[in-house]
Design a protein around this motif. Structure first.
Motif, PDB file in Angstrom:
ATOM      1  N   VAL A 202      43.971  21.723  75.756  1.00 18.59           N
ATOM      2  CA  VAL A 202      43.163  22.605  74.912  1.00 18.59           C
ATOM      3  C   VAL A 202      41.684  22.321  75.168  1.00 18.59           C
ATOM      4  N   SER A 204      38.222  23.340  73.597  1.00 18.46           N
ATOM      5  CA  SER A 204      37.596  23.944  72.422  1.00 18.46           C
ATOM      6  C   SER A 204      36.084  23.997  72.618  1.00 18.46           C
ATOM      7  N   ALA A 231      43.338  17.485  73.805  1.00 17.34           N
ATOM      8  CA  ALA A 231      42.163  18.354  73.647  1.00 17.34           C
ATOM      9  C   ALA A 231      40.855  17.685  74.035  1.00 17.34           C
TER      10      ALA A 231
END
Length: 395
Positions: A202, A204, A231
């Motif tokens: 991920v 972000s 992430a």
């Protein structure tokens, strides 16, 4: 013989260049253009940050090559900022890296983690570097619609089930550029669970985490337990501290991905000018009154524009965050699409907007209005826009 690489050939014509060229031509012809196009902060950087830059620049030892992953003092300041804002613990040695703005960081990350043929799940509409950084790295994109008529997680599940090869990376961007959409921490909890279940990285992007309104507070995906396993997160000082031209950003999170980005950057650059990094420490560690003032300025501009748009019957949604209004084109103009609408708004009203199609095909019924003109100029623009819309509606 063609001189362009296959990477360049994968890039479509840059939609914004059409409006930008038209805007430049009109300015050269003496027209006063009120510009809501590029999200380029119009106010100066806070004085204490500029003073630190001037001081650091006077020291000759700061003129040498810096470190491609950023000086330790800045990485420490980044981790301190995350602790104060999100109560997230980060190791400045292994879980933080400085980038030359988040745009450079995202494009370099694509080179570090994506290989030709990898499938990337990307929002649409999206900030262009989110898909095209990975396209330039040779990856393929599957677009996840970001509109009110679709369920985000249903679209994610569908994308994973229907795609082969299986997706490798999921990009999330909240507060969103261009749409201004926001999420809560529960959203990120679902994202982390989804990423674990589907072996996804991920990425972000929370560049507008401090530009929030009406009591909304932006969460970080790294607040979720175990998020560091899957992430990384990008942030930029550009909007928070009025430092767009300084090109200071950073990525934090998963140590393996941070190391991969550091390895790529070690071949590409020596880091940004060291006095800029020292001044960035002053921004993150210093007084934060300026952040509150910047946030209040954008909220005031937002309120002026939203009120004026609503009064003329253009019922754009009031964003809870970011420095943009994502406005659906009035019904009588939708048939022409966002590019033609933006061109006509520019030529007939002398107001520059960003066509939504420049952020992806799902944005073509919208325009993005950046909050980069002061309130007086915004009210002037509203008068011009009202005249344009009313004249168009009568034709």
């Amino acid at each position: 013989m063609g001189r362009e690489s296959e990477r360049i050939k994968r890039l479509p014509p840059y939609v914004f260049s059409v409006v930008n060229q038209l805007k430049m031509d009109m300015r050269h012809a003496g027209k006063d253009i009120i510009d809501f196009g590029m999200g380029n902060p119009d106010q100066p950087t806070p004085q204490h940050i500029v003073d630190k830059l001037c001081e650091a620049t006077q020291d000759g030892k700061n003129h040498r090559y810096s470190a491609s992953r950023g000086i330790f003092g800045l990485r420490k300041a980044i981790c301190g900022w995350y602790k104060r804002k999100f109560d997230v613990e980060l190791d400045p040695e292994s879980e933080a890296i400085v980038t030359i703005g988040s745009k450079e960081g995202l494009s370099s990350l694509a080179l570090a983690v994506a290989t030709p043929g990898d499938l990337i799940l990307c929002p649409n509409p999206a900030y262009p570097i989110h898909p095209y950084g990975f396209i330039l790295a040779g990856a393929d994109i599957r677009h996840i619609p970001m509109d009110e008529d679709t369920s985000y997680f249903e679209e994610l599940e569908k994308a994973v089930k229907e795609s082969w090869p299986r997706p490798k990376i999921l990009i999330v961007n909240f507060p969103s550029n261009p749409t201004g959409q926001v999420v809560d921490l529960a959203f990120y909890e679902k994202i982390v669970d989804f990423a674990r279940e589907n072996n996804l990285i991920v990425v972000s992007d929370i560049a507008y985490a401090e530009i929030t309104f009406d009591g909304y507070e932006c969460p970080s995906i790294l607040q979720v337990k175990g998020a560091k396993e899957v992430a990384v997160e990008f942030y930029s000082l550009s909007k928070t501290y009025n430092m767009p031209g300084w090109r200071i950003g950073f990525m934090v999170g998963n140590s393996e991905i941070v190391a991969a980005l550091a390895r790529v950057k070690s071949y590409l650059d020596y880091g940004t000018f060291q006095p800029l990094q020292i001044a960035a420490c002053a921004a993150l560690n210093g007084p934060q009154d300026c952040v509150k003032e910047i946030r209040e300025m954008y909220q005031s501009r937002r309120d002026v524009l939203i009120s004026g748009l609503h009064q003329m019957g253009w019922m754009a949604e009031k964003p809870k965050a970011s420095m943009f209004i994502w406005a659906e084109i009035p019904d009588e103009f939708k048939g022409m699409g966002s590019l033609e609408f933006s061109k006509r708004m520019l030529t007939e009203a002398q107001v520059a907007l960003s066509p939504g199609v420049g952020f992806g095909e799902y944005g073509d019924q919208h325009v993005r209005i950046a909050l980069i003109e002061n309130e007086q100029r915004s009210r002037q623009a509203l008068r011009y826009m009202r005249n344009f819309l009313h004249a168009g509606g009568n034709r």
